[in-house]
Design a protein around this motif. Structure first.
Motif, PDB file in Angstrom:
ATOM      1  N   UNK A  66      49.183  54.764 -63.349  1.00  0.00           N
ATOM      2  CA  UNK A  66      48.814  55.550 -62.171  1.00  0.00           C
ATOM      3  C   UNK A  66      47.324  55.505 -61.884  1.00  0.00           C
ATOM      4  N   UNK A  67      46.504  55.591 -62.926  1.00  0.00           N
ATOM      5  CA  UNK A  67      45.059  55.557 -62.714  1.00  0.00           C
ATOM      6  C   UNK A  67      44.626  54.204 -62.165  1.00  0.00           C
ATOM      7  N   UNK A  68      45.235  53.132 -62.652  1.00  0.00           N
ATOM      8  CA  UNK A  68      44.896  51.801 -62.144  1.00  0.00           C
ATOM      9  C   UNK A  68      45.289  51.653 -60.678  1.00  0.00           C
ATOM     10  N   UNK A  69      46.400  52.288 -60.281  1.00  0.00           N
ATOM     11  CA  UNK A  69      46.778  52.264 -58.867  1.00  0.00           C
ATOM     12  C   UNK A  69      45.750  53.025 -58.042  1.00  0.00           C
ATOM     13  N   UNK A  70      45.289  54.150 -58.546  1.00  0.00           N
ATOM     14  CA  UNK A  70      44.243  54.909 -57.842  1.00  0.00           C
ATOM     15  C   UNK A  70      42.986  54.063 -57.677  1.00  0.00           C
ATOM     16  N   UNK A  71      42.574  53.405 -58.746  1.00  0.00           N
ATOM     17  CA  UNK A  71      41.346  52.607 -58.702  1.00  0.00           C
ATOM     18  C   UNK A  71      41.522  51.402 -57.778  1.00  0.00           C
ATOM     19  N   UNK A  72      42.707  50.798 -57.790  1.00  0.00           N
ATOM     20  CA  UNK A  72      42.965  49.682 -56.871  1.00  0.00           C
ATOM     21  C   UNK A  72      42.841  50.161 -55.427  1.00  0.00           C
ATOM     22  N   UNK A  73      43.504  51.270 -55.110  1.00  0.00           N
ATOM     23  CA  UNK A  73      43.504  51.764 -53.731  1.00  0.00           C
ATOM     24  C   UNK A  73      42.087  52.069 -53.257  1.00  0.00           C
ATOM     25  N   UNK A  74      41.312  52.748 -54.095  1.00  0.00           N
ATOM     26  CA  UNK A  74      39.953  53.137 -53.697  1.00  0.00           C
ATOM     27  C   UNK A  74      39.007  51.946 -53.683  1.00  0.00           C
ATOM     28  N   UNK A  75      39.333  50.895 -54.431  1.00  0.00           N
ATOM     29  CA  UNK A  75      38.532  49.669 -54.353  1.00  0.00           C
ATOM     30  C   UNK A  75      38.737  48.971 -53.012  1.00  0.00           C
ATOM     31  N   UNK A  76      39.916  49.162 -52.405  1.00  0.00           N
ATOM     32  CA  UNK A  76      40.161  48.576 -51.084  1.00  0.00           C
ATOM     33  C   UNK A  76      39.414  49.346 -50.006  1.00  0.00           C
ATOM     34  N   UNK A  77      39.409  50.666 -50.140  1.00  0.00           N
ATOM     35  CA  UNK A  77      38.795  51.505 -49.106  1.00  0.00           C
ATOM     36  C   UNK A  77      38.588  52.900 -49.690  1.00  0.00           C
ATOM     37  N   UNK A  78      37.370  53.392 -49.585  1.00  0.00           N
ATOM     38  CA  UNK A  78      37.040  54.703 -50.150  1.00  0.00           C
ATOM     39  C   UNK A  78      36.230  55.494 -49.116  1.00  0.00           C
ATOM     40  N   UNK A  79      36.883  55.893 -48.018  1.00  0.00           N
ATOM     41  CA  UNK A  79      36.134  56.503 -46.910  1.00  0.00           C
ATOM     42  C   UNK A  79      35.479  57.831 -47.261  1.00  0.00           C
TER      43      UNK A  79
END
Length: 217
Positions: A66-79
């Motif tokens: 789950x944490x890796x999914x969070x980090x992946x998502x925020x690496x794509x876009x972290x508004x």
């Protein structure tokens, strides 16, 4: 390229992490809601662990934590700058607190939940094992509105699902506890529309296999 597939179990706190990060980063995934008693063969084919959340990409890449999914998502876009990119030491500090949550607090929480479920006389003992972590959060929240400062960050959303579970084991006791800052922090999350979006039920994928898009703009 089609969006990645997220295998999801709505009330699972780890899945809640992933769903929150996907919404916060405005990513789009194909959501496949499952039940653990009937795991889809498509999921078993790409992950021997068969745990949720599970993010599967067209190229065969799989993210299982789950944490890796969070980090992946925020690496794509972290508004909202949840990674606190301008603060050099922020990410290691957040990851350390998440690690303490996952490896110290969560095992204690699981014992506390089980004791409450089965009316175990050791319930208070397991509650005492949870308290040091909750007290640590209380102290941090006495300094600022969120765990890392005046705005939410990665660690707030990573811990939220588990503190939420803790608060629901003995809700009356939680409301009467001295942890007023934790209650304020929790309520501030509940008031955000994104929390409701993350918790919105959707049909089970195996029932109809419809394509359900989740997240996006």
């Amino acid at each position: 390229m089609s969006p990645p597939i997220l295998y999801s179990l709505r009330r699972c706190p780890y899945t809640m992490r992933a769903r929150l990060a996907i919404l916060l980063s405005k990513q789009t995934v194909i959501l496949r809601e499952i039940v653990l008693k009937n795991i889809p063969p498509q999921m078993l084919a790409v992950s021997k662990h068969a745990r949720v959340p599970l993010l599967v990409f067209d190229d065969g890449t799989v993210i299982e934590e789950s944490l890796d999914i969070m980090l992946w998502a925020l690496a794509q876009n972290d508004p909202s700058d949840l990674l606190l990119s301008s603060q050099v030491d922020a990410l290691p500090a957040m990851l350390a607190l998440i690690d303490r949550n996952d490896n110290v607090f969560v095992p204690a929480l699981e014992r506390y939940k089980a004791a409450a479920r089965y009316h175990d006389t050791a319930q208070e003992h397991y509650l005492d094992q949870c308290q040091p972590f909750i007290s640590h959060l209380e102290q941090r929240l006495d300094e600022h509105h969120f765990l890392m400062g005046m705005t939410p960050s990665l660690v707030d959303y990573a811990l939220l699902p588990f503190v939420r579970q803790f608060s629901r084991v003995n809700h009356r006791g939680y409301l009467q506890s001295p942890h007023k800052n934790v209650r304020r922090w929790m309520n501030s999350h509940y008031e955000q529309p994104i929390f409701s979006k993350a918790m919105t039920p959707c049909p089970l994928w195996l029932d109809n296999q419809d394509i359900v898009l989740f997240g996006g703009q």
